[in-house]
Design a protein around this motif. Structure first.
Motif, PDB file in Angstrom:
ATOM      1  N   ASP A   1       0.861  -1.194   0.000  1.00 45.13           N
ATOM      2  CA  ASP A   1       0.000   0.000   0.000  1.00 45.13           C
ATOM      3  C   ASP A   1       0.891   1.236   0.000  1.00 45.13           C
ATOM      4  O   ASP A   1       1.574   1.533   0.975  1.00 45.13           O
ATOM      5  CB  ASP A   1      -0.895  -0.031   1.254  1.00 45.13           C
ATOM      6  N   PHE A   2       0.937   1.933  -1.107  1.00 47.31           N
ATOM      7  CA  PHE A   2       1.793   3.118  -1.161  1.00 47.31           C
ATOM      8  C   PHE A   2       0.971   4.407  -1.209  1.00 47.31           C
ATOM      9  O   PHE A   2       1.451   5.462  -1.599  1.00 47.31           O
ATOM     10  CB  PHE A   2       2.798   3.021  -2.319  1.00 47.31           C
ATOM     11  N   GLY A   3      -0.270   4.281  -0.779  1.00 46.75           N
ATOM     12  CA  GLY A   3      -1.110   5.467  -0.700  1.00 46.75           C
ATOM     13  C   GLY A   3      -1.867   5.742  -1.985  1.00 46.75           C
ATOM     14  O   GLY A   3      -1.791   4.959  -2.939  1.00 46.75           O
TER      15      GLY A   3
ATOM     16  N   GLU B   1       9.731  25.727  -7.957  1.00 46.88           N
ATOM     17  CA  GLU B   1       8.411  25.068  -7.896  1.00 46.88           C
ATOM     18  C   GLU B   1       8.524  23.592  -8.165  1.00 46.88           C
ATOM     19  O   GLU B   1       7.663  22.812  -7.784  1.00 46.88           O
ATOM     20  CB  GLU B   1       7.479  25.673  -8.962  1.00 46.88           C
ATOM     21  N   ILE B   2       9.556  23.216  -8.890  1.00 46.32           N
ATOM     22  CA  ILE B   2       9.708  21.791  -9.241  1.00 46.32           C
ATOM     23  C   ILE B   2      10.550  21.119  -8.171  1.00 46.32           C
ATOM     24  O   ILE B   2      11.663  21.543  -7.887  1.00 46.32           O
ATOM     25  CB  ILE B   2      10.319  21.643 -10.647  1.00 46.32           C
ATOM     26  N   GLU B   3       9.971  20.087  -7.558  1.00 48.31           N
ATOM     27  CA  GLU B   3      10.570  19.523  -6.349  1.00 48.31           C
ATOM     28  C   GLU B   3      11.634  18.477  -6.602  1.00 48.31           C
ATOM     29  O   GLU B   3      12.434  18.169  -5.723  1.00 48.31           O
ATOM     30  CB  GLU B   3       9.479  18.904  -5.467  1.00 48.31           C
ATOM     31  N   ALA B   4      11.599  17.889  -7.766  1.00 46.10           N
ATOM     32  CA  ALA B   4      12.572  16.826  -8.017  1.00 46.10           C
ATOM     33  C   ALA B   4      12.766  16.608  -9.506  1.00 46.10           C
ATOM     34  O   ALA B   4      11.850  16.835 -10.306  1.00 46.10           O
ATOM     35  CB  ALA B   4      12.111  15.520  -7.372  1.00 46.10           C
ATOM     36  N   LEU B   5      13.959  16.168  -9.858  1.00 49.14           N
ATOM     37  CA  LEU B   5      14.238  15.728 -11.225  1.00 49.14           C
ATOM     38  C   LEU B   5      14.567  14.240 -11.163  1.00 49.14           C
ATOM     39  O   LEU B   5      15.513  13.832 -10.476  1.00 49.14           O
ATOM     40  CB  LEU B   5      15.421  16.505 -11.811  1.00 49.14           C
ATOM     41  N   PHE B   6      13.768  13.437 -11.854  1.00 48.54           N
ATOM     42  CA  PHE B   6      14.062  12.005 -11.980  1.00 48.54           C
ATOM     43  C   PHE B   6      14.741  11.759 -13.320  1.00 48.54           C
ATOM     44  O   PHE B   6      14.254  12.249 -14.348  1.00 48.54           O
ATOM     45  CB  PHE B   6      12.768  11.175 -11.928  1.00 48.54           C
ATOM     46  N   ILE B   7      15.836  11.035 -13.299  1.00 40.89           N
ATOM     47  CA  ILE B   7      16.466  10.665 -14.564  1.00 40.89           C
ATOM     48  C   ILE B   7      16.135   9.200 -14.810  1.00 40.89           C
ATOM     49  O   ILE B   7      16.599   8.320 -14.083  1.00 40.89           O
ATOM     50  CB  ILE B   7      18.007  10.826 -14.518  1.00 40.89           C
TER      51      ILE B   7
ATOM     52  N   PRO C   1       8.557   3.970  -2.531  1.00 41.67           N
ATOM     53  CA  PRO C   1       7.478   4.946  -2.365  1.00 41.67           C
ATOM     54  C   PRO C   1       8.059   6.359  -2.271  1.00 41.67           C
ATOM     55  O   PRO C   1       9.115   6.552  -1.659  1.00 41.67           O
ATOM     56  CB  PRO C   1       6.835   4.532  -1.034  1.00 41.67           C
ATOM     57  N   PHE C   2       7.400   7.304  -2.892  1.00 40.57           N
ATOM     58  CA  PHE C   2       7.945   8.665  -2.923  1.00 40.57           C
ATOM     59  C   PHE C   2       7.103   9.618  -2.088  1.00 40.57           C
ATOM     60  O   PHE C   2       7.542  10.143  -1.073  1.00 40.57           O
ATOM     61  CB  PHE C   2       8.061   9.137  -4.374  1.00 40.57           C
ATOM     62  N   ILE C   3       5.880   9.856  -2.537  1.00 44.24           N
ATOM     63  CA  ILE C   3       4.896  10.557  -1.709  1.00 44.24           C
ATOM     64  C   ILE C   3       3.671   9.648  -1.707  1.00 44.24           C
ATOM     65  O   ILE C   3       3.613   8.706  -2.503  1.00 44.24           O
ATOM     66  CB  ILE C   3       4.529  11.959  -2.271  1.00 44.24           C
ATOM     67  N   PRO C   4       2.681   9.896  -0.846  1.00 42.26           N
ATOM     68  CA  PRO C   4       1.503   9.017  -0.850  1.00 42.26           C
ATOM     69  C   PRO C   4       0.907   8.913  -2.262  1.00 42.26           C
ATOM     70  O   PRO C   4       0.594   9.930  -2.885  1.00 42.26           O
ATOM     71  CB  PRO C   4       0.535   9.702   0.112  1.00 42.26           C
ATOM     72  N   GLY C   5       0.839   7.698  -2.759  1.00 41.30           N
ATOM     73  CA  GLY C   5       0.259   7.474  -4.078  1.00 41.30           C
ATOM     74  C   GLY C   5       1.253   7.545  -5.211  1.00 41.30           C
ATOM     75  O   GLY C   5       0.884   7.416  -6.373  1.00 41.30           O
ATOM     76  N   MET C   6       2.526   7.731  -4.906  1.00 45.21           N
ATOM     77  CA  MET C   6       3.524   7.785  -5.970  1.00 45.21           C
ATOM     78  C   MET C   6       4.729   6.941  -5.567  1.00 45.21           C
ATOM     79  O   MET C   6       5.233   7.054  -4.454  1.00 45.21           O
ATOM     80  CB  MET C   6       3.964   9.234  -6.201  1.00 45.21           C
ATOM     81  N   ALA C   7       5.164   6.079  -6.495  1.00 43.45           N
ATOM     82  CA  ALA C   7       6.320   5.225  -6.218  1.00 43.45           C
ATOM     83  C   ALA C   7       7.265   5.231  -7.411  1.00 43.45           C
ATOM     84  O   ALA C   7       6.844   5.429  -8.551  1.00 43.45           O
ATOM     85  CB  ALA C   7       5.868   3.798  -5.922  1.00 43.45           C
TER      86      ALA C   7
ATOM     87  N   LEU D   1       7.873   5.563 -13.121  1.00 41.88           N
ATOM     88  CA  LEU D   1       7.049   6.065 -12.024  1.00 41.88           C
ATOM     89  C   LEU D   1       5.668   5.416 -12.040  1.00 41.88           C
ATOM     90  O   LEU D   1       5.127   5.112 -13.102  1.00 41.88           O
ATOM     91  CB  LEU D   1       6.896   7.585 -12.136  1.00 41.88           C
ATOM     92  N   ALA D   2       5.123   5.189 -10.856  1.00 40.85           N
ATOM     93  CA  ALA D   2       3.777   4.637 -10.742  1.00 40.85           C
ATOM     94  C   ALA D   2       2.949   5.528  -9.826  1.00 40.85           C
ATOM     95  O   ALA D   2       3.434   5.993  -8.789  1.00 40.85           O
ATOM     96  CB  ALA D   2       3.837   3.223 -10.186  1.00 40.85           C
ATOM     97  N   PHE D   3       1.729   5.793 -10.232  1.00 44.25           N
ATOM     98  CA  PHE D   3       0.829   6.653  -9.452  1.00 44.25           C
ATOM     99  C   PHE D   3      -0.478   5.904  -9.209  1.00 44.25           C
ATOM    100  O   PHE D   3      -1.037   5.311 -10.126  1.00 44.25           O
ATOM    101  CB  PHE D   3       0.527   7.945 -10.219  1.00 44.25           C
ATOM    102  N   ASN D   4      -0.975   5.977  -7.975  1.00 43.14           N
ATOM    103  CA  ASN D   4      -2.247   5.350  -7.647  1.00 43.14           C
ATOM    104  C   ASN D   4      -3.312   6.446  -7.588  1.00 43.14           C
ATOM    105  O   ASN D   4      -3.369   7.219  -6.644  1.00 43.14           O
ATOM    106  CB  ASN D   4      -2.117   4.621  -6.312  1.00 43.14           C
ATOM    107  N   VAL D   5      -4.118   6.512  -8.633  1.00 44.38           N
ATOM    108  CA  VAL D   5      -5.078   7.612  -8.753  1.00 44.38           C
ATOM    109  C   VAL D   5      -6.429   7.195  -8.178  1.00 44.38           C
ATOM    110  O   VAL D   5      -7.004   6.175  -8.576  1.00 44.38           O
ATOM    111  CB  VAL D   5      -5.229   8.049 -10.226  1.00 44.38           C
TER     112      VAL D   5
END
Lengths: 717, 390
Positions: free
Chosen positions: B52-54, B187-193, B248-254, B272-276
């Motif tokens: 469960d990653f939110g 405003e942009i919190e992170a850069l993923f490569i 897991p990165f933030i709730p709902g994002m891994a 990236l995976a998002f639980n919408v």
């Protein structure tokens, strides 16, 4: 005894020659190993090529089987640093020492090695699919085998010394390969005949019924915790044998009506010979990755098992020496670690280890070509035909050639292959510049039509193209109005530059009946084709499609015919070097089924072409006799022949031992010719009139008067 | 094998009959395949851990650039000329690591030496210099996208996935979408490569030009040259290198990591995976070198998501590094179809005709506008947007 005597022709012959062959293989492998261990003087590429060809013939195996041993190395700078070499393939989990990273490591080794197309070809890797639902199982296709191989992890562990993973190896035969299917259990054979068979093969790891019946053996893969050694161990029964003691009765039959008579084998499958194909390919990938050949090899034979069951379903197993369990171990890295990790040798084992020398009594030919300091790349170079594949694409105006090219290009682009397109009518066919832009190179050939005016321009164009680019495939798109036979005549001149693959003709199904009726050129395009693609089948009913197919078949009995819409057909279905090639050596390759399967492959090493000019009419009977006597390595003959007993020239198509002659309807005022395609083409004996025609070329006496002369000779004058 | 013909019924015919059901079940009871000891062995059963990653409210993606290069012939031609798919990308002599010595003669050190003092401040000049030293500088484009996420509590986040290739192309694309300002305003919190490839990573100084403090996320497959480039580009913010498969990165994002060898000496890719909320799982990839099958499989095995359903996918949908073994099996089209995505935004390395096939197969492909050198409306092209969730 000539080594050719051991060549396997079919699986049915396995029984009789298997053990003999096994012995020969072992002996020869042993020799190779020894040869490898000895520091030798570098020799020419030609020698290396000859070596590999000879070796693979002697072993009756494709080159990859012995490849992992024939990789050259420097004796003084053997690099045992497995750890460094694995850095390009190591998954993170490997470092926890539990064995959990080994399945990923194995697949990464194969994947990365196959980015080298030379290795991929040599090792015979043809296709791979991960198993849905199981990240540690895969299915593979290997060159020369119509079936699918399955590999799945059964378990992993790690201790202080090493981490180990055990994989099962399955082989799923091609349903059409009936001889092989018959050797399997009734259950397996039935499964293989079900319509959902291939779907089940895809996720075999998640289906119990797809594993045991198709199980060929096991692979143990272990890596020292200090990365001092890497071991691959294949365990597989020479024969997987199950005896039905009371027989298997037909369900509705009488008492005597047996499917398997009492006491006979229900299953009698050559497990080891198939499992070792995969094992060899894996070893080749490991050798490639580690950049160093193995330092240890052991072939051990353990007592095998024969399983028997009776009518009550009671199962007994008996040990047998006759059909042993074979355990092959290949070790890499530091020899002392390998010896320690590989367990004790037993009496009767065949063992080789690094540093052992070759007995003086051995003939030098086997090892002559193995040089101590050539890189892997240079070893593979002479073995590989690096010429780009040439596909001649024809089709009447508007038949869909451009769409076909677009599909072809994207298919290859997504596989990191490079395609060049040579067109002779730029702008005229309405090539969709936008879609083609950036995906391939178009070389314009002057004076419009390649096929009509040629006169050296085609080879100029291709030379120019190859000067700038290194494509793996070239599509030569001919004008919709060109006569392909004129072009074929020139193909022979291009043989140094390109590897002629085939003529593909696109037929617009909607208009074909009229077009083929009206235009000689359209008919000749079909006659010249190795592959006919019936395009736009969505615009016609099945009836008309059938009529077009029948018409095409009448014009060219030997061609492969495939239907599609929007030119959307996987090149893998059509051409060699792609996955569908069914394949490699063997009589099957030159004998495609009429409307499905694959056209003859030309991508295998050593396939070449030869042009026989026919500057005088031939006697039909003599010609047919000569054709009948063509050696099996001649795969195809096509061309235009003038016979003494007919006015019009005739189109000759010879595939898989069958000859087809049909009247050439178009105008043709040049001399006849034959293009002969086959393995090791320049060493093939040409029979009778073909020999005469080939060898008479260029002699002054056979000048322009020859036709007259020959007419005299056959009594018409 | 002995001939097995009996009373006109051959083994072959029987087997075919049994397979098609004519003699079904006749030997099913005999347990014909359970006689050997290995039959008792089971392959490891895959259990879904369903972590469960939110959950989050929605994800919006802006395609900054999907055109990584403009001429495939030049690109593949350069690779082939240099020696093939295993050649180290830093030696290809592509910008910004050209050294003027031609094919396969490049190196990170010799390339960076010419521009080290100019990046990240004077990118135009750096690129201009490289145009003279490298092969096919005009061919470079780049891949980058902006990901905007809204949490259930209404909190929003902006992230960058990848940072392009050509300095000039990427900078222009950033300006077109306002990324430059967002970066400047932090405003942009992170850069993923996603991975170390030229077209996803070599435009790194463009992001640094506007915000050198941005947290950067990579994976442990990066090579020393890549790590050095991050430093040499003036990055001063935190650098995280993922080692685990699921992060897991933030709730709902891994962040999912795949240990896969990629062409031209690159290893590993993160996606990236998002639980919408109420919708399901959304997958976002750079190139998806792991293959869509592997991506979806890992997500399904490891993650718990709304309705247990795959909802959307965005990015380059790369075919697996190998071709399939059955040419009749259009693997990308079929495997994508199996997962039942409701919204598909594809571009980059997917292939125009493949995208077209998705459309023809009736898949819910969100079409684009074919602007800014994106060439097909079947692609979610440069400047196009796609959103998932309310």
């Amino acid at each position: 005894m000539p080594p050719e005597a051991f060549r396997l022709k079919s699986t049915a012959e396995l029984d009789s020659v298997h053990r003999q062959l096994m012995h020969l293989q072992r002996t020869l492998r042993f020799l190779v190993l020894h040869a490898n261990a000895k520091a030798l003087q570098p020799t020419s590429d030609e020698n290396r090529c000859a070596f590999a060809t000879q070796l693979s013939r002697w072993l009756t195996l494709p080159p990859e089987a012995c490849f992992y041993f024939s990789h050259p190395k420097k004796q003084d700078t053997v690099n045992h640093d497995i750890h460094t070499k694995l850095c390009h393939v190591s998954p993170s989990e490997l470092s926890d020492g539990s064995g959990s990273g080994l399945p990923r490591l194995l697949i990464n080794i194969i994947t990365r090695a196959c980015y080298d197309k030379g290795l991929k070809k040599l090792a015979g890797w043809r296709g791979m699919a991960p198993t849905p639902g199981d990240p540690e199982s895969w299915t593979f296709k290997l060159k020369g085998h119509r079936g699918i191989f399955g590999v799945g992890c059964e378990g992993k562990r790690g201790d202080n010394e090493k981490q180990t993973a055990r994989f099962l190896i399955c082989h799923f035969p091609d349903t059409e390969d009936e001889e092989l299917v018959e050797l399997m259990s009734l259950h397996a054979a039935t499964t293989a005949n079900r319509p959902d068979y291939l779907e089940k093969v895809r996720d075999f790891a998640c289906r119990e019924e797809m594993r045991e019946p198709f199980l060929m053996g096991h692979l143990n893969f272990s890596l020292g915790q200090d990365a001092s050694h890497l071991l691959l161990c294949l365990e597989s029964p020479l024969k997987k044998r199950v005896v039905a003691l009371d027989g298997v009765r037909l369900p509705q039959g009488t008492e005597e009506d047996y499917l398997v008579p009492p006491g006979e084998c229900e299953e009698d499958f050559p497990a080891f010979s198939l499992a070792s194909v995969l094992f060899n390919a894996i070893c080749a990938a490991v050798t490639y990755t580690l950049k160093t050949p193995p330092c240890f090899y052991r072939h051990a034979e353990l007592p095998g098992q024969v399983v028997a069951y009776n009518a009550q379903g009671e199962i007994t197993t008996q040990e047998t020496d006759e059909w042993p369990l074979i355990r092959q171990t290949v070790g890499y890295g530091d020899l002392s670690s390998v010896l320690k990790a590989s367990g004790p040798n037993l009496a009767g084992d065949t063992i080789w280890q690094e540093g052992e020398t070759l007995p003086d009594t051995l003939p030098p030919v086997i090892w002559q070509a193995v040089t101590p300091d050539t890189a892997l790349a240079s070893l593979s170079t002479p073995l590989l035909d690096k010429r780009p594949q040439l596909i001649v694409l024809t089709g009447f105006l508007g038949s869909g050639k451009t769409t076909f090219i677009n599909n072809f290009v994207e298919y290859h682009t997504s596989r990191n292959n490079f395609v060049a397109v040579v067109q002779n009518e730029i702008g005229e066919t309405g090539l969709d510049g936008k879609l083609l832009e950036g995906n391939c190179n178009v070389v314009e050939i002057d004076e419009g039509c390649v096929c009509c005016t040629l006169a050296g321009q085609l080879s100029t164009g291709i030379t120019e193209l190859l000067g700038q680019f290194t494509p793996e495939s070239i599509i030569l798109e001919t004008t919709g109005l060109a006569n392909t036979f004129n072009l074929l005549d020139e193909i022979d001149e291009l043989k140094e530059l390109v590897r002629f693959d085939s003529v593909t003709t696109i037929v617009d199904c909607a208009n074909a009946l009229t077009t083929l009726e009206t235009f000689d050129v359209a008919r000749d395009q079909v006659r010249a084709a190795d592959i006919v693609i019936l395009n736009k089948t969505d615009l016609t009913g099945p009836e008309q499609t059938g009529a077009v197919e029948a018409k095409v078949r009448r014009l060219n009995a030997k061609t492969l015919i495939l239907g599609t819409t929007h030119g959307n057909i996987s090149p893998g279905l059509l051409y060699d070097d792609a996955v569908g090639c069914n394949d490699a050596a063997g009589p099957d390759a030159s004998n495609p089924a009429p409307t499905h399967g694959h056209h003859v492959c030309h991508g295998e090493e050593g396939i070449g072409t030869l042009k026989i000019p026919l500057d005088h009419p031939l006697e039909r009977k003599a010609f047919l006799t000569a054709i009948k006597e063509l050696p099996p390595d001649i795969l195809r003959v096509k061309g235009i022949v003038r016979f003494t007993d007919a006015e019009a020239v005739e189109v000759c198509q010879y595939v898989g031992g069958r000859i087809d002659l049909s009247r050439h309807t178009g105008p043709y005022d040049k001399e006849g010719f034959l293009i002969v395609i086959g393995r090791d083409i320049h060493n093939q004996p040409l029979p009778g009139v073909l020999y005469d025609a080939y060898h008479s070329t260029g002699r002054p006496v056979d000048g322009p008067h020859r036709p007259l002369f020959h007419r005299c000779a056959c009594g018409h004058h | 094998m002995t001939e097995k013909k009996h009373e006109g019924v051959s083994r072959r015919d029987f087997v075919k009959g049994a397979a098609t059901g004519v003699c079904a079940g006749t030997f099913a009871t005999m347990g014909l395949y359970s006689y050997s000891s290995s039959a008792k062995k089971r392959l490891a059963k895959i259990t879904r851990s369903m972590k469960d990653f939110g959950v989050l409210k929605n994800v919006k993606i802006t395609n900054i650039s999907e055109t990584s290069w403009f001429n495939n012939a030049d690109l593949i031609g350069d690779i082939h000329e240099a020696g093939g798919l295993l050649v180290n990308q830093y030696s290809l002599n592509w910008p910004p690591f050209g050294n003027g010595k031609g094919s396969a003669q490049g190196s990170y050190e010799s390339g960076i030496a010419s521009i080290k003092d100019l990046i990240p401040k004077d990118l135009d000049k750096a690129w201009g210099l490289q145009e003279k030293l490298s092969l096919h500088p005009e061919n470079a484009g780049g891949y980058a996208c902006l990901i905007e996420v809204e949490e259930l509590n209404g909190k929003t986040h902006k992230y960058l996935l990848d940072t392009g290739w050509s300095y000039t192309w990427t900078d222009a694309a950033f300006k077109r979408e306002g990324i430059d300002k967002m970066l400047e305003n932090h405003e942009i919190e992170a850069l993923f490569i996603s991975h170390e490839h030229w077209d996803h990573f070599w435009g790194f100084p463009v992001t640094m030009k506007y915000d050198p403090t941005i947290p950067v996320f990579i994976q442990d497959g990066f090579y020393p040259e890549g790590l050095q480039y991050i430093k040499d580009s003036g990055h001063t913010g935190p650098l995280t290198s993922y080692k685990k498969a699921v992060n897991p990165f933030i709730p709902g994002m891994a962040v999912l990591k795949f240990d896969v060898p990629i062409i031209n000496r690159v290893f590993g890719e993160i996606s990236l995976a998002f639980n919408v909320k109420d919708k399901g799982l959304v997958l976002v990839s750079g190139c998806c070198h792991q293959g869509i099958l592997k991506f979806a499989d890992l997500a399904r095995t490891e993650l718990k998501y709304e309705n247990d359903r795959f909802y959307g996918i965005y990015g380059g949908l790369h075919i697996s590094p190998f071709e399939d073994w059955d040419p009749k099996y259009d693997d990308l089209v079929i495997s994508l179809g199996k997962w039942g995505f409701e919204k598909i935004g594809c571009n980059h390395c997917t292939g125009h005709l493949t995208a077209k096939k998705f459309v023809e197969a009736g898949y819910p492909v969100i079409r684009g506008t074919a602007r800014f050198r994106s060439s097909s409306p079947d692609y979610l092209g440069n400047g196009d947007k796609i959103s998932f969730g309310a």
